[in-house]
Design a protein around this motif. Structure first.
Motif, short mmCIF file in Angstrom:
data_model
loop_
_atom_site.label_atom_id
_atom_site.label_comp_id
_atom_site.label_asym_id
_atom_site.label_seq_id
_atom_site.Cartn_x
_atom_site.Cartn_y
_atom_site.Cartn_z
N ASP A 1 -3.42 -4.09 2.77
CA ASP A 1 -4.63 -3.80 3.54
C ASP A 1 -4.44 -2.70 4.58
OD1 ASP A 1 -2.91 -5.30 5.07
OD2 ASP A 1 -4.46 -6.57 5.97
N GLU A 2 -3.27 -2.08 4.62
CA GLU A 2 -3.04 -1.03 5.62
C GLU A 2 -3.72 0.27 5.22
OE1 GLU A 2 0.35 -0.74 8.14
OE2 GLU A 2 1.47 -2.16 6.90
N SER A 3 -4.14 1.02 6.21
CA SER A 3 -4.91 2.25 5.99
C SER A 3 -3.99 3.46 5.80
CB SER A 3 -5.82 2.51 7.20
OG SER A 3 -5.02 2.79 8.35
N TYR A 4 -4.62 4.58 5.42
CA TYR A 4 -3.85 5.82 5.29
C TYR A 4 -3.34 6.29 6.64
CZ TYR A 4 -2.47 10.41 3.61
OH TYR A 4 -1.73 11.53 3.29
N ASP A 5 -4.12 6.07 7.69
CA ASP A 5 -3.66 6.43 9.03
C ASP A 5 -2.42 5.64 9.43
OD1 ASP A 5 -5.61 8.33 9.42
OD2 ASP A 5 -6.99 6.99 10.47
N ALA A 6 -2.39 4.37 9.05
CA ALA A 6 -1.21 3.55 9.34
C ALA A 6 0.01 4.10 8.61
CB ALA A 6 -1.46 2.10 8.95
N ARG B 1 0.83 -1.20 0.00
CA ARG B 1 0.00 0.00 0.00
C ARG B 1 0.86 1.25 0.00
NH1 ARG B 1 -4.47 1.01 -1.95
NH2 ARG B 1 -5.21 -0.96 -1.05
N LEU C 1 -6.16 13.19 4.77
CA LEU C 1 -6.88 12.36 3.82
C LEU C 1 -7.75 13.20 2.90
CD1 LEU C 1 -7.40 9.48 2.88
CD2 LEU C 1 -9.21 9.31 4.58
N LYS D 1 -7.56 13.17 -1.16
CA LYS D 1 -8.76 12.93 -2.00
C LYS D 1 -8.95 14.03 -3.01
CE LYS D 1 -11.44 10.22 1.37
NZ LYS D 1 -12.60 10.21 2.29
N PHE E 1 -3.16 5.17 -3.61
CA PHE E 1 -4.45 5.64 -3.08
C PHE E 1 -5.61 5.21 -3.97
CE2 PHE E 1 -7.66 9.11 -2.69
CZ PHE E 1 -8.04 8.84 -1.38
N ASP E 2 -6.55 4.45 -3.40
CA ASP E 2 -7.76 4.04 -4.10
C ASP E 2 -8.87 5.05 -3.84
OD1 ASP E 2 -6.63 1.64 -5.06
OD2 ASP E 2 -7.09 0.62 -3.17
N SER F 1 -7.19 4.41 -8.97
CA SER F 1 -6.11 4.58 -7.99
C SER F 1 -5.06 5.49 -8.58
CB SER F 1 -5.49 3.23 -7.62
OG SER F 1 -4.79 2.68 -8.71
#
Length: 219
Positions: free
Chosen positions: A130-135, A108, A211, A215, A152-153, A163
């Protein structure tokens, strides 16, 4: 001290050594923590009998001075300036892991670090798909500079899944001045090694890479 004066003093020093070949000037120390920008400046302390004692010179003129004195440049701490001008070398793993992120989506995000002791950009951390943007943002140190890429999806207004690969230049206000300058001067060369970057963000605090901002830049 204005840059023009620093350059002129350096050139005067260089010309002085050319006119008096036997003159040897003792460089007592070089303080590399006293950089000013732009452009880069430092202030070698010069001990001699000339009116140029304790005056700042530009890095380029300082190198001219070293050559004019027949001094081996490798004996002086000038390698940092040379690298800051041309950019750090890039470890092969950086390009390999980026290709895996782009083509296979194995990661990611990737966080990159400049290792000054080996003068290379290296991979510091790999984020699983599978890790998030916060991670991802939590992986960036609060007080140190880093480069990073994030896959980024997002969904468009037409409800299409897409993406984009973001390049993030992270330079927090609390990081060292020398580190900021090193990362800034090496960024363009490093980006050229990563073919497929679509969006670039430069951030000095988390709010500049939130985020919502990501976006808005993606769409």
């Amino acid at each position: 001290m204005e840059n023009g004066r620093g350059v002129n003093n350096g050139l005067k020093l260089y010309n002085l050594t050319k006119r008096i070949p036997n003159l040897k000037i003792l460089l007592v120390s070089t303080n590399f923590s006293s950089f000013k920008s732009p452009p880069f400046m430092f202030s070698p302390k010069i001990k001699d009998l000339s009116p140029l004692s304790n005056t700042p010179i530009s890095p380029f003129s300082f190198l001219l001075f070293l050559f004019s004195q027949g001094l081996p440049v490798s004996n002086w701490k000038t390698s940092w300036y040379a690298n800051s001008a041309s950019g750090m070398a890039v470890h092969d793993e950086c390009k390999l892991k980026f290709l895996e992120l782009k083509a296979k989506r194995n990661y990611r995000f990737i966080v990159f670090k400049i290792e000054e002791n080996i003068q290379q950009v290296v991979v510091e951390k790999l984020g699983s798909p599978d890790e998030s943007y916060d991670a991802f943002t939590s992986s960036l140190p609060a007080n140190e500079c880093r480069y990073a890429v994030f896959d980024f999806d997002f969904t468009t207004d037409e409800n299409c899944q897409k993406s984009k690969i973001f390049f993030i230049a992270w330079a927090p206000d609390t990081s060292r001045v020398r580190s900021k300058m090193l990362y800034a001067s090496s960024k363009d060369r490093f980006k050229r090694e990563l073919d497929g970057i679509q969006v670039e963000l430069q951030a000095t605090d988390p709010s500049e890479m939130s985020l919502d901002i990501v976006k808005s830049r993606a769409i």
